[in-house]
Design a protein around this motif. Structure first.
Motif, PDB file in Angstrom:
ATOM      1  N   HIS A  34      49.909  71.949  58.535  1.00 27.45           N
ATOM      2  CA  HIS A  34      49.866  72.183  59.980  1.00 27.45           C
ATOM      3  C   HIS A  34      51.073  71.535  60.652  1.00 27.45           C
ATOM      4  CE1 HIS A  34      48.173  72.714  63.985  1.00 27.45           C
ATOM      5  NE2 HIS A  34      48.503  71.460  64.237  1.00 27.45           N
ATOM      6  N   THR A  79      49.878  76.742  62.349  1.00 25.72           N
ATOM      7  CA  THR A  79      48.916  76.209  63.323  1.00 25.72           C
ATOM      8  C   THR A  79      47.487  76.264  62.781  1.00 25.72           C
ATOM      9  OG1 THR A  79      48.828  78.399  64.356  1.00 25.72           O
ATOM     10  CG2 THR A  79      50.308  76.769  65.344  1.00 25.72           C
ATOM     11  N   GLN A  81      44.061  75.366  61.525  1.00 29.10           N
ATOM     12  CA  GLN A  81      43.128  74.252  61.492  1.00 29.10           C
ATOM     13  C   GLN A  81      41.724  74.812  61.422  1.00 29.10           C
ATOM     14  OE1 GLN A  81      43.437  71.002  64.172  1.00 29.10           O
ATOM     15  NE2 GLN A  81      45.644  70.810  64.006  1.00 29.10           N
ATOM     16  N   LEU A 264      44.726  74.305  69.783  1.00 25.55           N
ATOM     17  CA  LEU A 264      45.196  73.847  68.472  1.00 25.55           C
ATOM     18  C   LEU A 264      46.516  74.467  68.067  1.00 25.55           C
ATOM     19  CD1 LEU A 264      41.777  73.870  66.584  1.00 25.55           C
ATOM     20  CD2 LEU A 264      42.988  71.911  67.537  1.00 25.55           C
TER      21      LEU A 264
END
Length: 265
Positions: A34, A79, A81, A264
């Protein structure tokens, strides 16, 4: 058939799908963590022996899945998550199957009860102290503040199960429950205030059962607490002053999913 610099073979048919799968596997395995930046488009094209257009197709698929985000002038960044992926997936199922609040909250109740059963043996004394503090802060004069504290308490209960999958599944469903509670508090302030005291007693009973390390009582108290909240929301949904139509519920779910993805990214 084409072959990249690492000796991997790719057929010409749907090669963009195969590149997508390769990059997805790198992301999910942690090879591309990430926040990391994907190699430049030209570098990926050279690596896989394909055109830039083929690479762009693969990146668009990764973007649609919520694994990467492209920033103008900066590149494409990972990105991925658990929360964002879970929110997108659950929101899609809820909307596709046209599930209503009762169905969704019923699943949350089962998950929270399971979390309580695990927390009896897995939660540390420090975990339980934090849960008690979270519960004590739930009643507040301000509706938004109360909702924030309620969300924190429920998430803490899921977290002290020390089961990451259970916790991430709960978090999005908790968002939905708190969103519905906010709707209730906004449209029926008197009903919200009337329910505050007994629901707080329910939450403190959950904490006390966990502190006693009593699994049966912890599960029962958790389910009772959840049932009382669902009953409150359910009765409100049937009243003319609330009128949460199916379309409004679907919109709430979609908004929460989009907000999670944005948060996020």
């Amino acid at each position: 058939m084409s072959m990249d610099g690492g000796g991997r073979k790719f057929t010409r048919e749907r090669i963009s799908d195969q590149i997508f799968e390769d990059l997805r596997d790198r992301i999910l395995s942690g090879a591309l963590p990430h926040g990391s930046r994907l190699p430049a488009e030209r570098d990926l094209a050279a690596e896989f022996g394909v055109s830039g257009q083929t690479v762009r197709e693969s990146i668009r698929a990764l973007t649609a899945m919520g694994l990467v985000t492209s920033k103008q002038g900066s590149g494409t960044f990972v990105t991925a998550q658990g929360d964002s992926l879970t929110a997108m997936s659950l929101a899609s199922v809820i909307q596709l199957e046209k599930l209503g609040p009762t169905d969704v909250l019923g699943v949350l109740g089962a998950l929270l009860s399971h979390a309580a059963s695990l927390a009896v043996t897995r939660a540390s004394d420090a975990d339980l102290a934090e849960l008690r503090e979270a519960a004590e802060h739930v009643p507040a004069a301000d509706l938004q503040e109360t909702a924030a504290h309620l969300k924190h308490f429920l998430q803490a209960l899921a977290a002290i199960s020390h089961n990451p999958l259970l916790a991430v599944l709960c978090r999005f469903l908790i968002d939905i429950q708190v969103g519905l509670a906010l709707e209730l508090g906004t449209r029926q302030p008197s009903a919200w205030k009337k329910a505050t005291a007994p629901l707080q007693d329910d939450r403190m009973a959950v904490v006390a059962a966990l502190e006693a390390r009593d699994a049966a009582r912890a599960v029962q108290c958790t389910q009772t607490c959840h049932d009382h909240m669902v009953d409150l929301i359910g009765k409100a949904a049937q009243s003319r002053s609330f009128q949460l139509a199916d379309t409004e519920f679907a919109r709430l779910v979609a908004q929460l999913s989009a907000a999670q993805k944005q948060l996020l990214s």
